[in-house]
Design a protein around this motif. Structure first.
Motif, PDB file in Angstrom:
ATOM      1  N   UNK A  16       0.854  -1.190   0.000  1.00 36.19           N
ATOM      2  CA  UNK A  16       0.000   0.000   0.000  1.00 36.19           C
ATOM      3  C   UNK A  16       0.886   1.233   0.000  1.00 36.19           C
ATOM      4  N   UNK A  34      -6.439   1.181  -2.206  1.00 36.53           N
ATOM      5  CA  UNK A  34      -5.463   0.256  -2.782  1.00 36.53           C
ATOM      6  C   UNK A  34      -5.605  -1.069  -2.035  1.00 36.53           C
ATOM      7  N   UNK A  35      -6.020  -2.099  -2.744  1.00 37.44           N
ATOM      8  CA  UNK A  35      -6.320  -3.374  -2.109  1.00 37.44           C
ATOM      9  C   UNK A  35      -5.552  -4.516  -2.770  1.00 37.44           C
ATOM     10  N   UNK A  36      -4.243  -4.602  -2.464  1.00 37.29           N
ATOM     11  CA  UNK A  36      -3.446  -5.687  -3.030  1.00 37.29           C
ATOM     12  C   UNK A  36      -4.025  -7.026  -2.568  1.00 37.29           C
ATOM     13  N   UNK A  77     -11.488   1.207  -6.307  1.00 39.29           N
ATOM     14  CA  UNK A  77     -10.693   0.183  -5.646  1.00 39.29           C
ATOM     15  C   UNK A  77      -9.714  -0.357  -6.678  1.00 39.29           C
TER      16      UNK A  77
END
Lengths: 348, 348
Positions: free
Chosen positions: A10, A140-142, A106
């Protein structure tokens, strides 16, 4: 500077860069009442607009897998307009003046240049709708999204005088259905569109089927959804000009039109009364889709349906002409015969 | 019934089933002014609430990769509350009364039973916040999301009298910082949380680290985010009781607190003045995270910070006691020395 969070995928820095990059786009959407981004929530001074009995109308929507077409084309600056359109057209259907919009993005990896393109499209849509972009979230959603993947959703609020809410209750037998043209597929049915064109057939976004007259498939199916705020505004300002407004989106004619038709009545469309754009005929043919089902999935060229009393039709058409808005007489309100509230005829 | 669309992976029937399943949950959130779902947009009769100069305050947020923890635990009935909390706590920070909420759910495959659980949590959060669930969108997006994957975002709108907006401008040197406890990690920093616990260490959601006193890791980190509407409501109703409210979320103390502090002043926290919950110490230790960075990512046990004039502290504390809301004196407003607007001290 935080390190652990960066190492977890992130990027706080990239987040700040997005905020900086979108500032100018947000500024373009300024409108009376809007307080801009700041503090924790977006502010809108409703009292300044002078509504007597304000009713808020809100809507939320995404753009479905049209996003995947944007990715296939590597063109991300119009999908934001689609998102605004899907939300705003819903609240227009109840007679509301769009006030403000918020976006939610997202993504798997924060790519500031790409996200700026997305927000540019959102801002373009807001300007067209007359709505201020007062807030948003970029998440930010790795692990949840691939690095080059993102989703986009939006939310809008408008206002209408209580006495002027359009809810279809005034619709009466004999009312005329006026259709406003869509710009193409808009933002529904893309899972089917992609299946027909790119999975079941060997087409690509660069293909040029002769039906499209020189345009590529990608250009045609990525065309941004129209926003109907401008042509509808003077109609809302008039004296009870509209009995009903239906936004032709998911579920299209078969699901969306009955939503506003009072019990005992039906909307009878003459589906030969407007020219169905070639892309729909192409999808119908390539996908071997039942014609009725086409009208249950796609707008078939009509993005908004207005329900107008016979004695107001001339005035409505005059205003639409003035707004340089094309329009078609596509049917009328009749007695319901089978409880479906919508009938599709070929000639009437 | 449509067949082509079903074959493309979009189940219209499942969509209808979701609408039916969530009706009772939506009904639970009814509140004065809300018109419920219907037509194309959600209606809210603002005039009925009697605000003189209503300013609308809006917010949007998702729940980040806390969603992946819900999936790991196969427990989906509280993540909706997180979503409502993240949005509502933001608008509370400006003194707003929450009015309504809309949710956006994107999924790979429409599983009506699972989505009902998600919306149940959203409705629980709305009831807690006093906001009506007036709309929402469930988007089935095959190819973009895996069949068992979904994302969740929310939007909320509240209202505040123009004269009572809380924006921090009244904050003065000597003001007292009062902290309200969080319920745990809330909904930020989960990419780092998952990395530390499940990637860099061999823990699972079923692990029971002794620091947590018998609770599993999963139970601890899936605890829903608190919604502060109830304890704040009587404070908003009082006579200028709050100079500022900061929602401690992404960016936490280091980023969120300065947002409300006027130039020339700083918020000086004594970080020994409250008990940091064990989960944060565990993350700090296992992840070898710099202590300062912890306060830049996590709430460390404080979900909301109130800024209160010294002569109002007793009244604010009395009301919080009455609301059975725990509270800590966590610092005060001082002159800014280095432009950071926030200072973390150990003892003051």
């Amino acid at each position: 500077m935080p390190k652990a969070y960066e190492n977890a995928g992130v990027s706080v820095e990239a987040g700040y860069e997005v905020v900086n990059r979108i500032k100018a786009h947000v500024a373009r959407t300024a409108r009376p009442g809007a307080g801009g981004i700041g503090g924790f929530g977006g502010l809108f001074d409703l009292a300044s607009l002078g509504y007597k009995e304000p009713v808020l109308v809100s809507g939320t929507d995404g753009v479905g897998t049209k996003l995947m077409v944007a990715k296939m084309m590597n063109k991300h600056d119009t999908i934001g307009q689609d998102c605004v359109a899907m939300c705003v057209n819903d609240i227009l259907a109840q007679g509301a003046e769009p006030l403000f919009f918020l976006d939610y993005i997202a993504c798997g990896k924060n790519d500031p240049a790409l996200l700026e393109q997305v927000v540019k499209g959102v801002a373009d849509g807001c300007v067209d709708a007359g709505a201020a972009l007062v807030g948003g979230e970029t998440a930010e959603m790795p692990d949840m999204y691939d690095a080059d993947e993102y989703d986009l959703a939006g939310f809008t609020v408008g206002v209408v005088e209580k006495s002027k809410i359009i809810d279809g209750s005034a619709i009466a037998e004999g009312d005329v259905l006026i259709g406003l043209p869509s710009s193409g597929i808009h933002s529904n049915g893309y899972s089917l569109v992609r299946k027909i064109l790119f999975k079941d057939h060997d087409l690509t976004v660069d293909s040029k089927p002769e039906e499209l007259g020189g345009e590529t498939l990608g250009e045609e199916i990525l065309k941004p959804t129209r926003i109907y705020a401008k042509p509808l505004k003077p109609l809302f300002a008039g004296d009870d000009l509209l009995h009903g407004v239906a936004h032709i989106t998911g579920g299209a004619f078969i699901e969306k039109v009955p939503r506003i038709i009072p019990e005992g009545l039906a909307a009878a469309f003459d589906i030969t009364s407007w020219d169905v754009p070639p892309i729909f005929r192409l999808l119908e043919k390539l996908g071997d889709v039942d014609e009725l089902e086409m009208y249950n999935i796609f707008n078939m060229g009509i993005g908004m349906v207005l329900v107008v009393a016979p004695d107001k039709v001339a005035e409505v058409e005059r205003i639409l002409d003035q707004e340089q808005e094309r329009h078609y007489t596509v049917g009328r309100i009749v007695k319901d015969v089978d409880g479906t509230r919508v009938q599709l005829h070929k000639g009437m």
